[in-house]
Design an enzyme around this catalytic site. Structure first.
Site, PDB file in Angstrom:
ATOM      1  N   CYS A  31     -20.403 -10.341  11.230  1.00  0.00           N
ATOM      2  CA  CYS A  31     -19.949 -10.014   9.867  1.00  0.00           C
ATOM      3  C   CYS A  31     -21.032 -10.418   8.874  1.00  0.00           C
ATOM      4  O   CYS A  31     -21.336  -9.716   7.917  1.00  0.00           O
ATOM      5  CB  CYS A  31     -18.675 -10.779   9.517  1.00  0.00           C
ATOM      6  SG  CYS A  31     -17.354 -10.633  10.707  1.00  0.00           S
ATOM      7  N   CYS A  75     -24.292  -8.189   7.598  1.00  0.00           N
ATOM      8  CA  CYS A  75     -24.212  -7.299   6.442  1.00  0.00           C
ATOM      9  C   CYS A  75     -23.677  -7.997   5.205  1.00  0.00           C
ATOM     10  O   CYS A  75     -24.140  -7.755   4.093  1.00  0.00           O
ATOM     11  CB  CYS A  75     -23.313  -6.107   6.741  1.00  0.00           C
ATOM     12  SG  CYS A  75     -23.886  -5.094   8.108  1.00  0.00           S
ATOM     13  N   HIS A  76     -22.689  -8.852   5.391  1.00  0.00           N
ATOM     14  CA  HIS A  76     -21.981  -9.407   4.225  1.00  0.00           C
ATOM     15  C   HIS A  76     -22.547 -10.744   3.767  1.00  0.00           C
ATOM     16  O   HIS A  76     -22.045 -11.286   2.771  1.00  0.00           O
ATOM     17  CB  HIS A  76     -20.492  -9.581   4.550  1.00  0.00           C
ATOM     18  CG  HIS A  76     -19.767  -8.296   4.807  1.00  0.00           C
ATOM     19  ND1 HIS A  76     -19.516  -7.375   3.817  1.00  0.00           N
ATOM     20  CD2 HIS A  76     -19.228  -7.783   5.938  1.00  0.00           C
ATOM     21  CE1 HIS A  76     -18.849  -6.351   4.332  1.00  0.00           C
ATOM     22  NE2 HIS A  76     -18.663  -6.564   5.619  1.00  0.00           N
ATOM     23  N   CYS A 125      15.968  -5.789   3.134  1.00  0.00           N
ATOM     24  CA  CYS A 125      15.105  -6.886   2.680  1.00  0.00           C
ATOM     25  C   CYS A 125      15.555  -7.397   1.316  1.00  0.00           C
ATOM     26  O   CYS A 125      15.636  -8.602   1.079  1.00  0.00           O
ATOM     27  CB  CYS A 125      13.648  -6.424   2.563  1.00  0.00           C
ATOM     28  SG  CYS A 125      13.007  -5.566   3.990  1.00  0.00           S
ATOM     29  N   CYS A 137      18.568 -10.061   0.635  1.00  0.00           N
ATOM     30  CA  CYS A 137      18.261 -11.494   0.693  1.00  0.00           C
ATOM     31  C   CYS A 137      17.239 -11.896  -0.360  1.00  0.00           C
ATOM     32  O   CYS A 137      17.417 -12.878  -1.062  1.00  0.00           O
ATOM     33  CB  CYS A 137      17.709 -11.875   2.066  1.00  0.00           C
ATOM     34  SG  CYS A 137      18.954 -11.964   3.347  1.00  0.00           S
ATOM     35  N   HIS A 138      16.152 -11.148  -0.436  1.00  0.00           N
ATOM     36  CA  HIS A 138      14.984 -11.644  -1.175  1.00  0.00           C
ATOM     37  C   HIS A 138      14.964 -11.249  -2.644  1.00  0.00           C
ATOM     38  O   HIS A 138      14.123 -11.722  -3.394  1.00  0.00           O
ATOM     39  CB  HIS A 138      13.702 -11.188  -0.477  1.00  0.00           C
ATOM     40  CG  HIS A 138      13.563 -11.775   0.903  1.00  0.00           C
ATOM     41  ND1 HIS A 138      13.450 -13.120   1.116  1.00  0.00           N
ATOM     42  CD2 HIS A 138      13.559 -11.197   2.134  1.00  0.00           C
ATOM     43  CE1 HIS A 138      13.366 -13.357   2.427  1.00  0.00           C
ATOM     44  NE2 HIS A 138      13.441 -12.206   3.065  1.00  0.00           N
ATOM     45  N   ARG A 148       6.021 -12.001  10.499  1.00  0.00           N
ATOM     46  CA  ARG A 148       7.183 -12.410   9.700  1.00  0.00           C
ATOM     47  C   ARG A 148       8.163 -11.252   9.551  1.00  0.00           C
ATOM     48  O   ARG A 148       9.374 -11.438   9.652  1.00  0.00           O
ATOM     49  CB  ARG A 148       6.710 -12.903   8.328  1.00  0.00           C
ATOM     50  CG  ARG A 148       7.765 -13.647   7.562  1.00  0.00           C
ATOM     51  CD  ARG A 148       8.054 -14.960   8.233  1.00  0.00           C
ATOM     52  NE  ARG A 148       9.264 -15.600   7.693  1.00  0.00           N
ATOM     53  CZ  ARG A 148      10.488 -15.411   8.152  1.00  0.00           C
ATOM     54  NH1 ARG A 148      10.704 -14.562   9.149  1.00  0.00           N
ATOM     55  NH2 ARG A 148      11.525 -16.042   7.634  1.00  0.00           N
ATOM     56  N   CYS A 183      12.052 -11.180  10.688  1.00  0.00           N
ATOM     57  CA  CYS A 183      13.140 -10.839   9.772  1.00  0.00           C
ATOM     58  C   CYS A 183      13.960  -9.681  10.330  1.00  0.00           C
ATOM     59  O   CYS A 183      15.179  -9.710  10.313  1.00  0.00           O
ATOM     60  CB  CYS A 183      12.565 -10.432   8.413  1.00  0.00           C
ATOM     61  SG  CYS A 183      12.661 -11.713   7.164  1.00  0.00           S
TER      62      CYS A 183
END
Lengths: 109, 274
Positions: free
Chosen positions: B89, B92-93, B190, B193-194, B231, B235
């Protein structure tokens, strides 16, 4: 985490004679308790770090026995009084007999 | 807010079954913790606000934060050459601290080449295949998590800034539709709940707003760093829906929508969550 175990240390690089310094250590280890089962129902054998020792210039200053209830990636912190410059050597031993070591220098003035 | 990426160097050498790890001596860790108000923008609250004091302290101390084990590994991977082109990586970076600053805050983002929205993990793998001639990392592999965590850490403290208009708009709409659609045997979406119940108790736990500004996060339940998609899968399984495979476009679209909900929240990677 894969099996390449990594440890991290936090030790002051300098101190005054007689100072009490705080040392922090962290090691990546799965700490398999021996009570868990894999997806086929087979028990995963226990594999934990069972002993941690710290020596200063070859003399043991801290030792700890670890037990299965301790979580993965154990973090251990303890105070040490330093009277002279030298090298801390940290050793973790797991159930498979693997030994992980790390060292740190301190200059005491 | 903590804006200080701490440079660590680790070189691990393996000798005769004994691992000697060169010491990395991290300099002083004491910074003044940001006030809680820094973790809230309007009505949007970071998961940090829902943590108790010991966990906040654990996240704020770069040493005791176990997510740093992944950062350390990601930093090593950053400069490790891989693939047929012999590049890393870094080739180039160069330094990630400057070149990757702000990148994590922009993703998921529209990728003109593939014509769809991709997340940071997919972007890293795309670079590996196209530029390095290397194999893509497997989803949720330690390497991909480590590199993603390391890259996103470079944006720590910067506000989440995803683009939801233009070519990314269709994905954002798809993500919002997914978010609002009841699913699974429990028929829960989703947002139930959230959004509707954020801050309420779900048995012993407090429902958070499900913000993703701290991902990849060190989750105590996992005892490891995990991605947003892990995650999502957790859920989905909890409402007894069939989790989608890692990297599915629906989850990437959802990532974009969820990130856009937390627009302006500070990036906290690697955060610590329950």
């Amino acid at each position: 985490m894969d099996q390449t175990v990594q440890s991290r240390l936090l030790v002051p690089s300098t101190a005054k004679k007689g100072d009490i310094i705080e040392i922090k250590t962290l090691i990546s280890h799965p700490m398999l308790s021996g009570f868990t089962k894999d997806s086929s129902g087979k028990t995963i054998p226990r594999d934990i770090i069972n002993t941690f020792t710290c020596t200063f210039n070859g003399q043991q200053v801290f030792k700890m026995d670890l037990n299965p209830a301790i979580s993965a990636n154990p973090f251990i912190s303890f105070p040490v009084r330093v009277d002279q410059s030298g090298t801390f050597e940290f050793t973790w031993v797991d159930d498979n007999g693997k030994i992980y070591k790390n060292t740190a220098q301190i200059t005491v003035s | 807010m903590r804006l200080r990426p701490s440079p660590l160097v680790i070189v691990a050498t393996l000798a005769l079954g004994v691992l000697f790890l060169k010491p990395i001596l991290v300099t002083s860790q004491t910074t003044t913790p940001a006030p809680l108000s820094a973790y809230q923008v309007g009505k949007e609250k970071s998961g940090f606000i829902y943590l108790d004091a010991p966990l906040r302290a654990m996240q704020n101390d770069d040493f005791s934060n176990p997510g740093y084990l992944w950062v350390q590994k990601g930093q090593a991977l950053w400069s490790t050459a891989d693939g047929t082109n012999g590049k890393s990586c870094q080739t180039c970076h160069s330094a990630a601290e400057t070149s990757m600053r702000g990148v994590g805050a922009r993703y998921p983002a529209y990728d003109p080449k593939s014509g769809k929205v991709i997340d940071l993990e997919q972007r890293i793998n795309e670079m590996r295949v196209d530029m390095m001639g290397a194999k893509p990392y497997k989803w949720e592999s330690p390497q991909l998590l480590a590199l993603t965590t390391f890259v996103k850490l470079q944006s720590r403290g910067m506000p989440v800034d995803v683009t939801t208009t233009g070519p990314a708009h269709a994905a954002w709409v798809a993500g919002k539709t997914f978010y609002d659609t009841p699913r699974g045997q429990l028929g829960v979406s989703c947002q139930m709940c959230h959004v509707q119940h954020a801050g309420d108790q779900l048995r012993s736990d407090t429902l958070s707003q499900g913000q993703t500004n701290g991902f990849p996060t060190y989750r105590l339940k996992w005892q490891a760093v995990g991605s947003v998609q892990r995650r999502f899968r957790g859920c989905n399984a909890k409402v007894r829906a069939q989790p989608l495979p890692f990297g599915s476009q629906q989850y990437v679209d959802l990532e974009l929508y969820v990130a856009s909900r937390g627009q302006g929240l500070p990036i906290e990677t690697p955060s610590v969550r329950r």
